[in-house]
Design an enzyme around this catalytic site. Structure first.
Site, PDB file in Angstrom:
ATOM      1  N   ILE A  17       0.826  -1.201   0.000  1.00 34.55           N
ATOM      2  CA  ILE A  17       0.000   0.000   0.000  1.00 34.55           C
ATOM      3  C   ILE A  17       0.864   1.256   0.000  1.00 34.55           C
ATOM      4  CG2 ILE A  17      -1.711   1.298   1.325  1.00 34.55           C
ATOM      5  CD1 ILE A  17      -2.751  -1.397   2.373  1.00 34.55           C
ATOM      6  N   ARG A  41      15.403  -1.928  -1.700  1.00 35.67           N
ATOM      7  CA  ARG A  41      14.043  -1.855  -2.234  1.00 35.67           C
ATOM      8  C   ARG A  41      13.521  -0.416  -2.196  1.00 35.67           C
ATOM      9  NH1 ARG A  41       9.986  -5.552  -3.221  1.00 35.67           N
ATOM     10  NH2 ARG A  41       7.869  -4.732  -3.058  1.00 35.67           N
ATOM     11  N   ASP A  57      14.338   2.179  10.742  1.00 33.71           N
ATOM     12  CA  ASP A  57      13.589   1.133  11.434  1.00 33.71           C
ATOM     13  C   ASP A  57      12.801   1.816  12.541  1.00 33.71           C
ATOM     14  OD1 ASP A  57      12.581  -0.991  12.868  1.00 33.71           O
ATOM     15  OD2 ASP A  57      14.508  -2.021  13.099  1.00 33.71           O
ATOM     16  N   ARG A 117       3.661  13.549  17.064  1.00 31.25           N
ATOM     17  CA  ARG A 117       4.180  14.491  18.057  1.00 31.25           C
ATOM     18  C   ARG A 117       5.279  15.361  17.468  1.00 31.25           C
ATOM     19  NH1 ARG A 117       8.149  15.760  21.050  1.00 31.25           N
ATOM     20  NH2 ARG A 117       9.473  14.146  20.112  1.00 31.25           N
ATOM     21  N   SER A 135      -5.407   2.543   9.926  1.00 38.36           N
ATOM     22  CA  SER A 135      -5.818   1.483  10.832  1.00 38.36           C
ATOM     23  C   SER A 135      -6.495   0.367  10.033  1.00 38.36           C
ATOM     24  CB  SER A 135      -6.744   2.053  11.915  1.00 38.36           C
ATOM     25  OG  SER A 135      -7.017   1.080  12.894  1.00 38.36           O
ATOM     26  N   TYR A 149      -1.788  -7.640  17.001  1.00 36.16           N
ATOM     27  CA  TYR A 149      -1.957  -6.722  15.866  1.00 36.16           C
ATOM     28  C   TYR A 149      -3.205  -5.867  16.057  1.00 36.16           C
ATOM     29  CZ  TYR A 149      -2.984  -5.120  11.130  1.00 36.16           C
ATOM     30  OH  TYR A 149      -3.279  -4.342  10.042  1.00 36.16           O
ATOM     31  N   LYS A 153      -3.395  -1.667  16.628  1.00 36.45           N
ATOM     32  CA  LYS A 153      -4.159  -0.782  15.752  1.00 36.45           C
ATOM     33  C   LYS A 153      -5.312  -0.110  16.497  1.00 36.45           C
ATOM     34  CE  LYS A 153      -2.094  -0.933  11.740  1.00 36.45           C
ATOM     35  NZ  LYS A 153      -1.569   0.304  11.115  1.00 36.45           N
TER      36      LYS A 153
END
Length: 260
Positions: A17, A41, A57, A117, A135, A149, A153
């Protein structure tokens, strides 16, 4: 906020996505910084799209602390922040390995909150900015074998709902994007390794349209350009999210007429 002429930072920009979000935003005239962990990549994606790569990361607190300043050093102030990066884990709660909960919470919840923030002071000073937190349906419904998971979310969902209220009266917009199943992504294929999730996915495919990353990217870009606070993809899931948000909507009545 029209995307033309903006600087958009897209996390998770080297896969699925995220690639399509970056491509769609660039097609609408945005300068795009794509963030990801895979250096090679990410470089290939950035070269293909004319974007600027930023290797990081998000599970590394020290690295996370410098992300926004590095992005702005490259292409100027960030106007649009898209928190798309996420990790998944598929296992019953009682089988979750040590360390997995912290990792998913760090990447899926803590990192987007921290990037918001970092971005907010500059956006508020410039009186210009849009935050997008991505989400999932697993945040508003209990899906077996997606406990960590879904919880990560759900935390992002709640944070964004409160953020929207904290930004009331400012020129900034925070969009909460809730996604159903998106075909062709590594995350979805990983989830389908669970026989339960694979079976549910097959059932839902009879009721809901099959989404592609391109569909999601187009609708997210549209949401930014119309300053939408919520976007549910596919739209048929909107009632589910509306019900999830009902307690907060009712709670808003208690704050009517109060000045910040």
């Amino acid at each position: 906020m029209k995307l033309a002429g903006t600087h958009a930072l897209v996390t998770g920009g080297s896969h699925g996505i995220g690639i399509e979000i970056a491509r769609e935003f660039a097609a609408r005239g945005a300068r795009v910084t794509v963030l990801g962990r895979d250096k090679e990549r990410l470089a290939a994606v950035a070269a293909e799209q004319g974007a600027t790569p930023l290797v990081a990361d998000l599970a590394d607190p020290e690295r996370l602390a410098t992300v926004l300043s590095e992005a702005e050093a490259g292409l100027g102030p960030v106007d649009v922040l898209v928190n798309n990066a996420a990790l998944t884990a598929v296992a019953p709660a009682q089988s979750s390995p040590a360390g997995e909960t912290r990792l998913l919470m760090d990447v899926n919840a803590t990192a987007p909150m921290e990037l918001c923030r970092q971005a907010l002071p500059g956006m508020l000073e410039r009186r210009r900015g849009h935050l997008v937190n991505v989400s999932t349906l697993a945040a508003v419904s209990a899906v077996p074998e997606l406990s960590v998971y879904g919880a990560s979310k759900a935390a992002l969902h709640q944070y964004t709902a409160v953020l929207q209220r904290d930004l009331k009266g400012t020129p900034l917009t925070a969009t909460l994007a809730t996604l159903g199943e998106v075909a062709g992504t590594h995350m979805m294929e990983q989830a389908r390794q669970s026989p339960k999730i694979a079976a549910v996915s097959k059932r839902l495919s009879r009721l809901l349209p099959v989404l592609t990353p391109v569909d999601v990217a187009r609708q997210l870009a549209d949401a930014v350009e119309r300053d939408a606070r919520y976007v549910t993809i596919p739209r048929r899931l909107t009632p589910v999210v509306t019900i999830r948000n009902l307690p907060s909507t009712l709670n808003d009545l208690a704050f009517l007429g109060l000045r910040s």
